[in-house]
Design a protein around this motif. Structure first.
Motif, PDB file in Angstrom:
ATOM      1  N   UNK A  64      -8.927   1.135 -17.605  1.00  0.00           N
ATOM      2  CA  UNK A  64      -7.559   0.652 -17.370  1.00  0.00           C
ATOM      3  C   UNK A  64      -6.746   1.713 -16.643  1.00  0.00           C
ATOM      4  N   UNK A  65      -6.928   2.952 -17.054  1.00  0.00           N
ATOM      5  CA  UNK A  65      -6.219   4.055 -16.388  1.00  0.00           C
ATOM      6  C   UNK A  65      -6.666   4.211 -14.945  1.00  0.00           C
ATOM      7  N   UNK A  66      -7.891   3.797 -14.650  1.00  0.00           N
ATOM      8  CA  UNK A  66      -8.397   3.862 -13.276  1.00  0.00           C
ATOM      9  C   UNK A  66      -7.920   2.680 -12.440  1.00  0.00           C
ATOM     10  N   UNK A  67      -7.180   1.765 -13.063  1.00  0.00           N
ATOM     11  CA  UNK A  67      -6.627   0.627 -12.326  1.00  0.00           C
ATOM     12  C   UNK A  67      -7.457  -0.639 -12.390  1.00  0.00           C
ATOM     13  N   UNK A  68      -8.546  -0.625 -13.164  1.00  0.00           N
ATOM     14  CA  UNK A  68      -9.396  -1.808 -13.256  1.00  0.00           C
ATOM     15  C   UNK A  68      -8.828  -2.812 -14.266  1.00  0.00           C
ATOM     16  N   UNK A  69      -9.184  -4.066 -14.106  1.00  0.00           N
ATOM     17  CA  UNK A  69      -8.920  -5.093 -15.105  1.00  0.00           C
ATOM     18  C   UNK A  69     -10.124  -5.141 -16.022  1.00  0.00           C
ATOM     19  N   UNK A  81       4.032  -7.562 -11.357  1.00  0.00           N
ATOM     20  CA  UNK A  81       3.449  -7.631 -10.014  1.00  0.00           C
ATOM     21  C   UNK A  81       2.101  -6.929  -9.935  1.00  0.00           C
ATOM     22  N   UNK A  82       1.986  -5.787 -10.616  1.00  0.00           N
ATOM     23  CA  UNK A  82       0.757  -4.984 -10.504  1.00  0.00           C
ATOM     24  C   UNK A  82      -0.292  -5.356 -11.545  1.00  0.00           C
ATOM     25  N   UNK A  83       0.121  -6.113 -12.578  1.00  0.00           N
ATOM     26  CA  UNK A  83      -0.832  -6.501 -13.606  1.00  0.00           C
ATOM     27  C   UNK A  83      -1.128  -5.407 -14.608  1.00  0.00           C
ATOM     28  N   UNK A  84      -0.284  -4.374 -14.649  1.00  0.00           N
ATOM     29  CA  UNK A  84      -0.472  -3.277 -15.603  1.00  0.00           C
ATOM     30  C   UNK A  84       0.529  -3.396 -16.744  1.00  0.00           C
ATOM     31  N   UNK A  85       0.051  -3.222 -17.965  1.00  0.00           N
ATOM     32  CA  UNK A  85       0.937  -3.193 -19.120  1.00  0.00           C
ATOM     33  C   UNK A  85       1.863  -1.992 -18.985  1.00  0.00           C
ATOM     34  N   UNK A 112       5.686   1.269  -3.123  1.00  0.00           N
ATOM     35  CA  UNK A 112       6.070   0.026  -2.438  1.00  0.00           C
ATOM     36  C   UNK A 112       6.643  -0.978  -3.440  1.00  0.00           C
ATOM     37  N   UNK A 113       5.927  -1.195  -4.556  1.00  0.00           N
ATOM     38  CA  UNK A 113       6.388  -2.174  -5.539  1.00  0.00           C
ATOM     39  C   UNK A 113       7.651  -1.705  -6.265  1.00  0.00           C
ATOM     40  N   UNK A 114       7.762  -0.404  -6.522  1.00  0.00           N
ATOM     41  CA  UNK A 114       8.983   0.106  -7.145  1.00  0.00           C
ATOM     42  C   UNK A 114      10.190  -0.145  -6.253  1.00  0.00           C
ATOM     43  N   UNK A 115      10.029   0.126  -4.958  1.00  0.00           N
ATOM     44  CA  UNK A 115      11.130  -0.100  -4.029  1.00  0.00           C
ATOM     45  C   UNK A 115      11.462  -1.574  -3.900  1.00  0.00           C
ATOM     46  N   UNK A 116      10.431  -2.404  -3.841  1.00  0.00           N
ATOM     47  CA  UNK A 116      10.641  -3.842  -3.674  1.00  0.00           C
ATOM     48  C   UNK A 116      11.318  -4.465  -4.885  1.00  0.00           C
ATOM     49  N   UNK A 117      10.985  -3.966  -6.075  1.00  0.00           N
ATOM     50  CA  UNK A 117      11.551  -4.525  -7.308  1.00  0.00           C
ATOM     51  C   UNK A 117      12.726  -3.702  -7.828  1.00  0.00           C
ATOM     52  N   UNK A 118      13.306  -2.851  -6.966  1.00  0.00           N
ATOM     53  CA  UNK A 118      14.466  -2.039  -7.333  1.00  0.00           C
ATOM     54  C   UNK A 118      14.207  -1.237  -8.611  1.00  0.00           C
ATOM     55  N   UNK A 119      12.991  -0.715  -8.735  1.00  0.00           N
ATOM     56  CA  UNK A 119      12.572   0.140  -9.854  1.00  0.00           C
ATOM     57  C   UNK A 119      12.689  -0.542 -11.216  1.00  0.00           C
ATOM     58  N   UNK A 142      -8.924  -2.699  -7.011  1.00  0.00           N
ATOM     59  CA  UNK A 142      -9.707  -2.340  -8.181  1.00  0.00           C
ATOM     60  C   UNK A 142     -10.509  -3.534  -8.681  1.00  0.00           C
ATOM     61  N   UNK A 143     -11.395  -3.310  -9.628  1.00  0.00           N
ATOM     62  CA  UNK A 143     -12.362  -4.333 -10.017  1.00  0.00           C
ATOM     63  C   UNK A 143     -12.058  -4.938 -11.388  1.00  0.00           C
ATOM     64  N   UNK A 144     -12.671  -6.100 -11.622  1.00  0.00           N
ATOM     65  CA  UNK A 144     -12.621  -6.743 -12.935  1.00  0.00           C
ATOM     66  C   UNK A 144     -13.940  -6.417 -13.634  1.00  0.00           C
ATOM     67  N   UNK A 145     -13.860  -5.679 -14.734  1.00  0.00           N
ATOM     68  CA  UNK A 145     -15.061  -5.163 -15.397  1.00  0.00           C
ATOM     69  C   UNK A 145     -15.178  -5.740 -16.802  1.00  0.00           C
ATOM     70  N   UNK A 146     -16.361  -6.233 -17.113  1.00  0.00           N
ATOM     71  CA  UNK A 146     -16.661  -6.752 -18.451  1.00  0.00           C
ATOM     72  C   UNK A 146     -17.431  -5.687 -19.222  1.00  0.00           C
ATOM     73  N   UNK A 147     -16.891  -5.290 -20.378  1.00  0.00           N
ATOM     74  CA  UNK A 147     -17.538  -4.290 -21.229  1.00  0.00           C
ATOM     75  C   UNK A 147     -18.117  -5.005 -22.448  1.00  0.00           C
ATOM     76  N   UNK A 148     -19.430  -4.897 -22.641  1.00  0.00           N
ATOM     77  CA  UNK A 148     -20.108  -5.563 -23.755  1.00  0.00           C
ATOM     78  C   UNK A 148     -20.735  -4.501 -24.651  1.00  0.00           C
TER      79      UNK A 148
END
Length: 231
Positions: A22-27, A205-209, A190-197, A1-7
């Motif tokens: 944010x819901x679309x996965x962008x920063x 890891x994913x950068x999502x709040x 993948x991340x849920x399994x790796x981090x034991x949920x 996903x992309x890093x988007x600046x909103x002005x």
């Protein structure tokens, strides 16, 4: 996903766009005026900018010109306005904007325009000027302007054979949103399994709040319950 600046100087617009992206996965990074936008651009180059035209200090078209003159217009910029004329939109496109969104912006139009903007290669005004500038010969004279040869329609460039599947068996001959949902499902599982949920570690890891992470998992139909997966 992309890093988007909103002005945008309207807080309601900034918050709405931020939540959607944010819901679309962008920063998402927010700026309420040109000064904040300048600072954000100097900190890091965004993958795309949504830039309002009418702002109280410096309008979006002037900021676009400024970035272009400074060689900072090396990212796609999509202009936004609810009051701009056709002439204003044309001028912004001439300066370097890749598209224009008229407010109120529909969700479908917003996502479609952003996807097209991110897929479009952008060359900075400085690079274009450098490519067009005549070279100086050893004797001090200028060589004739050299143009970059364009691909002939009669001689198509060789392209690799298309592959209609990606990792995890994701089919590429389906709508972008469906393919993205499949990828995101694989990614989060993948991340849920790796981090034991552990939602805390998955969030890091994913950068999502965490709130957005729970919402995204629910949207994808993923059961994040650690208890169920430890049975």
């Amino acid at each position: 996903m992309a890093r988007i600046l909103v002005v945008d100087d309207e807080i309601g617009i900034r918050e709405l766009l931020s939540e959607i992206l944010y819901d679309e996965g962008h920063t998402v990074e927010l700026a309420e005026n040109a000064a904040q936008a300048r600072a954000a651009r100097l900190r890091a180059r965004p993958d795309l900018v949504l830039l309002d035209i009418w702002m109280p200090d410096t309008d979006g078209v002037s900021l676009l010109k400024e970035w272009g003159s400074q060689g900072l217009l090396d990212m796609p910029v999509i202009m936004m306005s609810g009051h701009a004329t056709v002439d204003t939109a044309v001028e912004a496109t001439r300066i370097g904007a890749v598209d224009f969104l008229e407010k109120p912006i529909t969700l479908q139009k917003l996502l479609k325009t952003i996807a097209a903007g991110l897929a479009r290669p952008v060359v900075s005004a400085t690079a274009v000027a450098a490519a067009r500038a005549p070279e100086r010969r050893p004797d001090g004279g200028l060589s004739p302007l050299t143009t970059v040869p364009m691909a002939s329609s009669a001689e198509p460039a060789l392209m690799p054979e298309p592959n209609n599947s990606l990792l995890g068996g994701i089919a590429l001959d389906q709508p972008l949103r469906d393919a993205r949902d499949e990828f995101e499902r694989i990614y989060f599982e993948y991340h849920l399994g790796r981090e034991n949920h552990s939602m805390t570690r998955v969030s890091e890891k994913t950068g999502l709040e965490r709130t957005h992470l729970y919402r995204k998992l629910k949207q994808l139909g993923i059961d994040a319950s650690r208890k169920k997966h430890n049975q």
